[in-house]
Motif scaffolding. Structure first.
Motif, PDB file in Angstrom:
ATOM      1  N   ASN A  16      35.898  28.322  48.629  1.00  0.00           N
ATOM      2  CA  ASN A  16      36.491  29.507  48.001  1.00  0.00           C
ATOM      3  C   ASN A  16      37.561  29.105  46.981  1.00  0.00           C
ATOM      4  OD1 ASN A  16      36.108  31.055  51.150  1.00  0.00           O
ATOM      5  ND2 ASN A  16      35.049  31.708  49.297  1.00  0.00           N
ATOM      6  N   THR A  17      37.969  30.071  46.150  1.00  0.00           N
ATOM      7  CA  THR A  17      38.931  29.787  45.084  1.00  0.00           C
ATOM      8  C   THR A  17      40.035  30.842  45.050  1.00  0.00           C
ATOM      9  OG1 THR A  17      37.762  31.119  43.430  1.00  0.00           O
ATOM     10  CG2 THR A  17      37.065  28.813  43.665  1.00  0.00           C
ATOM     11  N   LYS A  18      41.125  30.498  44.373  1.00  0.00           N
ATOM     12  CA  LYS A  18      42.214  31.464  44.160  1.00  0.00           C
ATOM     13  C   LYS A  18      41.742  32.621  43.274  1.00  0.00           C
ATOM     14  CE  LYS A  18      46.070  28.273  44.863  1.00  0.00           C
ATOM     15  NZ  LYS A  18      47.195  27.552  44.241  1.00  0.00           N
ATOM     16  N   GLU A  19      40.829  32.321  42.362  1.00  0.00           N
ATOM     17  CA  GLU A  19      40.284  33.387  41.504  1.00  0.00           C
ATOM     18  C   GLU A  19      39.546  34.423  42.351  1.00  0.00           C
ATOM     19  OE1 GLU A  19      41.363  30.013  39.170  1.00  0.00           O
ATOM     20  OE2 GLU A  19      39.956  30.079  40.870  1.00  0.00           O
ATOM     21  N   GLU A  20      38.852  33.968  43.380  1.00  0.00           N
ATOM     22  CA  GLU A  20      38.175  34.907  44.288  1.00  0.00           C
ATOM     23  C   GLU A  20      39.197  35.730  45.068  1.00  0.00           C
ATOM     24  OE1 GLU A  20      33.920  33.078  45.593  1.00  0.00           O
ATOM     25  OE2 GLU A  20      35.666  32.029  46.393  1.00  0.00           O
ATOM     26  N   ILE A  21      40.304  35.097  45.440  1.00  0.00           N
ATOM     27  CA  ILE A  21      41.361  35.851  46.126  1.00  0.00           C
ATOM     28  C   ILE A  21      41.915  36.934  45.207  1.00  0.00           C
ATOM     29  CG2 ILE A  21      43.692  35.688  47.119  1.00  0.00           C
ATOM     30  CD1 ILE A  21      42.861  32.927  48.232  1.00  0.00           C
ATOM     31  N   ASP A  22      42.054  36.642  43.931  1.00  0.00           N
ATOM     32  CA  ASP A  22      42.508  37.655  42.966  1.00  0.00           C
ATOM     33  C   ASP A  22      41.543  38.835  42.920  1.00  0.00           C
ATOM     34  OD1 ASP A  22      44.731  36.129  42.286  1.00  0.00           O
ATOM     35  OD2 ASP A  22      43.737  35.184  40.564  1.00  0.00           O
ATOM     36  N   ILE A  23      40.237  38.530  42.998  1.00  0.00           N
ATOM     37  CA  ILE A  23      39.234  39.608  43.021  1.00  0.00           C
ATOM     38  C   ILE A  23      39.412  40.452  44.281  1.00  0.00           C
ATOM     39  CG2 ILE A  23      36.747  40.089  43.177  1.00  0.00           C
ATOM     40  CD1 ILE A  23      36.330  37.487  41.491  1.00  0.00           C
ATOM     41  N   LEU A  24      39.671  39.785  45.422  1.00  0.00           N
ATOM     42  CA  LEU A  24      39.934  40.509  46.673  1.00  0.00           C
ATOM     43  C   LEU A  24      41.150  41.415  46.532  1.00  0.00           C
ATOM     44  CD1 LEU A  24      39.607  40.990  49.790  1.00  0.00           C
ATOM     45  CD2 LEU A  24      41.108  39.000  50.105  1.00  0.00           C
ATOM     46  N   ILE A  25      42.242  40.902  45.957  1.00  0.00           N
ATOM     47  CA  ILE A  25      43.478  41.685  45.799  1.00  0.00           C
ATOM     48  C   ILE A  25      43.192  42.943  44.990  1.00  0.00           C
ATOM     49  CG2 ILE A  25      45.845  41.678  44.902  1.00  0.00           C
ATOM     50  CD1 ILE A  25      45.405  39.662  47.198  1.00  0.00           C
ATOM     51  N   ASN A  26      42.502  42.769  43.874  1.00  0.00           N
ATOM     52  CA  ASN A  26      42.184  43.927  43.030  1.00  0.00           C
ATOM     53  C   ASN A  26      41.262  44.896  43.753  1.00  0.00           C
ATOM     54  OD1 ASN A  26      43.731  43.067  40.836  1.00  0.00           O
ATOM     55  ND2 ASN A  26      42.069  41.795  40.017  1.00  0.00           N
ATOM     56  N   GLY A  27      40.342  44.354  44.564  1.00  0.00           N
ATOM     57  CA  GLY A  27      39.445  45.205  45.336  1.00  0.00           C
ATOM     58  C   GLY A  27      40.182  46.031  46.382  1.00  0.00           C
ATOM     59  N   VAL A  28      41.133  45.398  47.076  1.00  0.00           N
ATOM     60  CA  VAL A  28      41.921  46.130  48.081  1.00  0.00           C
ATOM     61  C   VAL A  28      42.749  47.213  47.398  1.00  0.00           C
ATOM     62  CG1 VAL A  28      43.780  45.926  49.800  1.00  0.00           C
ATOM     63  CG2 VAL A  28      41.991  44.180  49.699  1.00  0.00           C
ATOM     64  N   LYS A  29      43.350  46.889  46.274  1.00  0.00           N
ATOM     65  CA  LYS A  29      44.132  47.894  45.535  1.00  0.00           C
ATOM     66  C   LYS A  29      43.268  49.082  45.146  1.00  0.00           C
ATOM     67  CE  LYS A  29      47.568  44.739  43.486  1.00  0.00           C
ATOM     68  NZ  LYS A  29      47.966  44.039  42.233  1.00  0.00           N
ATOM     69  N   ARG A  30      42.055  48.786  44.684  1.00  0.00           N
ATOM     70  CA  ARG A  30      41.127  49.858  44.295  1.00  0.00           C
ATOM     71  C   ARG A  30      40.737  50.691  45.498  1.00  0.00           C
ATOM     72  NH1 ARG A  30      35.667  48.953  40.648  1.00  0.00           N
ATOM     73  NH2 ARG A  30      34.828  51.087  40.866  1.00  0.00           N
ATOM     74  N   ALA A  31      40.458  50.035  46.620  1.00  0.00           N
ATOM     75  CA  ALA A  31      40.085  50.763  47.839  1.00  0.00           C
ATOM     76  C   ALA A  31      41.228  51.673  48.300  1.00  0.00           C
ATOM     77  CB  ALA A  31      39.725  49.760  48.948  1.00  0.00           C
ATOM     78  N   VAL A  32      42.442  51.147  48.261  1.00  0.00           N
ATOM     79  CA  VAL A  32      43.613  51.944  48.690  1.00  0.00           C
ATOM     80  C   VAL A  32      43.777  53.159  47.785  1.00  0.00           C
ATOM     81  CG1 VAL A  32      46.137  51.925  48.879  1.00  0.00           C
ATOM     82  CG2 VAL A  32      44.805  49.997  49.752  1.00  0.00           C
ATOM     83  N   MET A  33      43.602  52.975  46.483  1.00  0.00           N
ATOM     84  CA  MET A  33      43.739  54.083  45.539  1.00  0.00           C
ATOM     85  C   MET A  33      42.676  55.157  45.819  1.00  0.00           C
ATOM     86  SD  MET A  33      43.659  53.812  41.395  1.00  0.00           S
ATOM     87  CE  MET A  33      41.900  53.429  41.362  1.00  0.00           C
ATOM     88  N   MET A  34      41.463  54.711  46.130  1.00  0.00           N
ATOM     89  CA  MET A  34      40.374  55.672  46.379  1.00  0.00           C
ATOM     90  C   MET A  34      40.529  56.403  47.708  1.00  0.00           C
ATOM     91  SD  MET A  34      37.155  53.351  45.087  1.00  0.00           S
ATOM     92  CE  MET A  34      35.909  54.551  45.546  1.00  0.00           C
ATOM     93  N   LEU A  35      41.151  55.727  48.693  1.00  0.00           N
ATOM     94  CA  LEU A  35      41.201  56.275  50.053  1.00  0.00           C
ATOM     95  C   LEU A  35      42.512  56.975  50.392  1.00  0.00           C
ATOM     96  CD1 LEU A  35      39.500  53.200  51.782  1.00  0.00           C
ATOM     97  CD2 LEU A  35      38.470  55.472  51.513  1.00  0.00           C
ATOM     98  N   SER A  36      43.474  56.833  49.530  1.00  0.00           N
ATOM     99  CA  SER A  36      44.797  57.432  49.821  1.00  0.00           C
ATOM    100  C   SER A  36      44.811  58.931  49.483  1.00  0.00           C
ATOM    101  CB  SER A  36      45.891  56.734  49.008  1.00  0.00           C
ATOM    102  OG  SER A  36      45.997  55.392  49.425  1.00  0.00           O
TER     103      SER A  36
END
Length: 404
Positions: free
Chosen positions: A384-404
């Motif tokens: 795995n890579t740090k770039e993939e972790i960045d994708i995860l971070i953005n994905g979690v932010k998007r999920a939180v925005m959609m579910l809040s």
């Protein structure tokens, strides 16, 4: 040093897309991905020398037997077992644990005590509960602390002359906590209790030395170690394996059979009834070779980097809470965001091509301790890579925005 770009080329699956997005695979604690060299070992077996082992005089059988037993020796050396026959090849960690539990059913008696930790996978809880029901032994539990570590002071009070067995995972699959197994083993041995360590989650990150640990039993699965599913190991000290009765009856585990009496084969065959997962065992050996070529010191150092980076960046998300905050951890981050159900976050992440695990991770008592339904678990590997972790971070932010 890890050359992650070069390593990623070894894993064909990392080139695929999911829902039109590049795959980001963060479910390594459930199963690791498989490098081409291991896939080639599987194809080579079925293409060139597929045959049953140990009992055949023909060339294919002898070739398959040699490769299978070579794999056992690779595994023995990797874990530093004293003898190859102390390595029993099984279908995986769960099978290995059940073999030991079944064997101790003939040894334990009413009033004996066995100890498990509060951080266990269900596979290291349920067999011991069944054993207690069968024998009248009493199950005791090492409690956990809020940071996801074990309460060792409580353990030292629990272990006593009635204790016959102690069971603990090396690393928690739900939280990533690395348990102080050296201290657990040492305290148990003061009372002549046997110790089984569940290494399923540790072995992708740590190279255990079973002799240095002085552990009685150590179990693990190939599919967490870049190997195939359906194969694993039970290491047992020779004296314990000699004491335990066979787990199953059938071919291979016998010396002689008559209708009057059967005598059992020596180790390891006494515990390997029937045709084994021959191809799986050989591929397990290939996976061990691959992991050692990468180097476990390199793996540990790089994954620690990923863990620190992922922890730092995830904690920047408002309302995100990480479970399992002890400093002794492998590359697992178990988290929730506010009151959002982990399943909902995981479902949105999947649509973005990000594979994480959600739920109680077969560790329901941990979730009950924290009074939560489960967590989102992101587990990293050396590919795995740090770039993939960045994708995860953005994905979690998007999920939180959609579910809040």
């Amino acid at each position: 040093m890890i050359n992650v770009d070069k390593i990623r080329k070894d894993f064909p699956i990392l080139k695929r897309t999911v829902h039109g997005k590049p795959l980001v695979y963060f479910d390594n604690a459930a199963t690791s991905q498989t490098p081409q060299i291991v896939i080639d070992a599987i194809v080579n077996y079925y293409s060139n020398y597929n045959s049953n082992i140990h009992r055949g005089v023909h060339t294919l059988s002898q070739e398959a037997t040699d490769k299978y037993e070579e794999a056992r020796i690779k595994i023995q050396r990797h874990f530093n077992a004293k003898n190859p026959y102390e390595i029993i090849l099984t279908s995986g960690t769960t099978h290995s644990i059940n073999m030991v539990a079944s064997g101790f059913a003939s040894i334990l008696k009413k009033g004996d005590e066995i100890i498990v930790s509060a951080l266990e996978h269900h596979s290291n809880i349920v067999p011991w509960q069944m054993l207690c029901e069968k024998t009248g032994a009493v199950l005791k539990v090492i409690p956990m602390l809020k940071n996801g570590s074990l309460d060792m002071e409580a353990y030292y009070k629990l272990v006593n002359k009635k204790t016959k067995l102690v069971f603990c995972n090396h690393v928690s699959n739900a939280l990533g906590t690395v348990n102080p197994i050296e201290k657990i083993i040492e305290a148990a041995h003061k009372f002549d209790a046997a110790v089984l360590i569940d290494g399923a989650q540790a072995t992708p990150h740590i190279k255990p030395d079973v002799q240095a640990l002085n552990v009685d039993f150590y179990v693990a699965s190939a599919h967490k170690l870049c190997g195939p599913t359906g194969v694993g190991l039970l290491y047992g000290k020779e004296e314990w394996l000699q004491k335990l009765p066979p787990y199953q009856g059938g071919g291979e585990m016998i010396a002689t059979v008559s209708f009057e009496k059967t005598t059992y084969a020596g180790l390891p065959h006494k515990f390997e009834a029937g045709t084994p997962n021959i191809c799986g065992g050989i591929a397990f050996g290939a996976a061990i070779d691959y992991m050692n070529a990468v180097g476990f010191d390199n793996i540990a150092s790089y994954e620690d980097e990923l863990l620190k980076y992922g922890t730092q960046e995830l904690l920047k998300i408002e309302g995100l809470k990480i479970y399992g905050t002890t400093s002794e951890k492998t590359a697992v981050i178990s988290f929730n965001v506010g009151e959002i159900h982990p399943y909902d976050i995981g479902s949105i992440l999947d649509k973005l091509g990000i594979a994480v695990r959600t739920g109680h991770h077969c560790a329901q008592p941990i979730m009950d301790f924290y009074k939560i339904p489960g967590t989102v678990r992101a587990s990293f590997s050396f590919y795995n890579t740090k770039e993939e972790i960045d994708i995860l971070i953005n994905g979690v932010k998007r999920a939180v925005m959609m579910l809040s």
